[in-house]
Design an enzyme around this catalytic site. Structure first.
Site, PDB file in Angstrom:
ATOM      1  N   GLU A   1       0.827  -1.212   0.000  1.00 58.21           N
ATOM      2  CA  GLU A   1       0.000   0.000   0.000  1.00 58.21           C
ATOM      3  C   GLU A   1       0.859   1.259   0.000  1.00 58.21           C
ATOM      4  O   GLU A   1       1.608   1.502   0.946  1.00 58.21           O
ATOM      5  CB  GLU A   1      -0.908   0.030   1.229  1.00 58.21           C
ATOM      6  CG  GLU A   1      -1.760   1.293   1.303  1.00 58.21           C
ATOM      7  CD  GLU A   1      -2.469   1.480   2.638  1.00 58.21           C
ATOM      8  OE1 GLU A   1      -3.318   2.374   2.717  1.00 58.21           O
ATOM      9  OE2 GLU A   1      -2.162   0.733   3.589  1.00 58.21           O
TER      10      GLU A   1
ATOM     11  N   GLU B   1     -11.684   2.859   5.912  1.00 53.06           N
ATOM     12  CA  GLU B   1     -10.586   3.263   6.789  1.00 53.06           C
ATOM     13  C   GLU B   1     -10.611   4.778   6.911  1.00 53.06           C
ATOM     14  O   GLU B   1      -9.828   5.483   6.276  1.00 53.06           O
ATOM     15  CB  GLU B   1      -9.240   2.775   6.249  1.00 53.06           C
ATOM     16  CG  GLU B   1      -8.096   3.019   7.231  1.00 53.06           C
ATOM     17  CD  GLU B   1      -6.761   2.531   6.713  1.00 53.06           C
ATOM     18  OE1 GLU B   1      -6.453   1.338   6.891  1.00 53.06           O
ATOM     19  OE2 GLU B   1      -6.025   3.349   6.129  1.00 53.06           O
TER      20      GLU B   1
END
Length: 271
Positions: free
Chosen positions: A150, A249
């Site tokens: 990520e 998130e």
């Protein structure tokens, strides 16, 4: 076009409750099909597994251990000289994933070492990351687990994080060349670092194994004021045929429950 599947990140959502198992129960009551979390390593994975089995939740994603947070670690995958620590953390993550029947692990890259200039060490860090990802791919393949990398933005969130753009991540994935190592697209980080979400999403879609969302710049709910048109983005993901989870998130602007109107509206629209 099939509807998107949303996943509550219980490191960020339902933090009104102290335990991950309690947050997972709250996520199930709110209608989520799955949960994800960053670091569960101070809790009993058996408790979360029990909740998942009772409620039908899937545990969609966990992260590798961050290392020594107090001394500045935030993952170890690309940090030269910490290869053995990375492998130990990977083993721990795999054990937790197996208990939780979790099929995705975010393999955190880590930070440029303190006192070192990024340009001076970038080549060495990339080589370390590629080597560690190839090692991880072989370990994860035996368990049927997908590894994810990520990019985290270096403009706001973490100036020293090594992996910070989708372009850098794609180049690394090309060098790793393993089908079970994929790209984790966090819309918040991608927008801050590069914008151009439509083109980047279309370009890198074959590499994407997980998506996360939060509005920019305040990292609140997708329907909060900000730069990103999530109705458009969700529609684009549907058109592209995205089958994975969309991880929530974000930092709730108020209580978690009060901020879930956006996802309930989406669910209602797909009935």
């Amino acid at each position: 076009m099939s509807a998107l599947k949303f996943c509550a990140n219980i490191s960020w959502l339902f933090t009104e409750l102290p335990e991950f198992s309690q947050r997972a129960q709250a996520a199930a009551r709110a209608g989520f099909q799955a949960v994800e979390a960053a670091w569960l390593y101070d809790s009993d994975p058996g408790e979360l597994r029990s909740v998942a089995e009772r409620t039908g939740l899937e545990v969609a994603l966990i992260n590798t251990p961050p290392g020594d947070l107090k001394n500045g670690d935030l993952g170890l995958g690309a940090v030269p000289g910490r290869e053995q620590d990375f492998r130990q953390g990977l083993d721990q993550a795999v054990q937790y994933a197996k208990i939780l029947n979790c099929k995705r692990i975010h393999l955190m890259a880590g930070r440029v070492p303190t006192g070192t200039a990024r340009p001076a060490i970038a080549v060495e860090m990339e080589a370390t990351f590629v080597q560690n990802l190839k090692y991880a791919a072989d370990i994860l393949a035996k368990e049927g687990i997908i590894g994810l990398i990520e990019p985290i933005n270096t403009r706001i969130t973490d100036p020293r994080y090594f992996l910070d753009s989708p372009h850098q991540a794609a180049a690394i994935l090309q060098k790793v060349d393993r089908p079970n190592i994929k790209l984790q697209m966090d819309v918040y980080h991608w927008q801050i670092m590069d914008g151009n979400l439509t083109q980047n999403l279309q370009k890198y879609f074959p590499l994407i194994g997980h998506v996360q969302v939060a509005q920019v710049p305040d990292r609140h709910e997708p329907d909060s004021p900000g730069e990103v048109n999530f109705l458009y983005l969700f529609n684009l993901l549907e058109k592209l045929g995205y089958q994975g989870y969309v991880g929530c998130e974000y930092k709730p602007a108020g209580s978690t429950e009060a901020g879930l109107g956006w996802v309930r509206k989406y669910w209602e629209g797909k009935k």
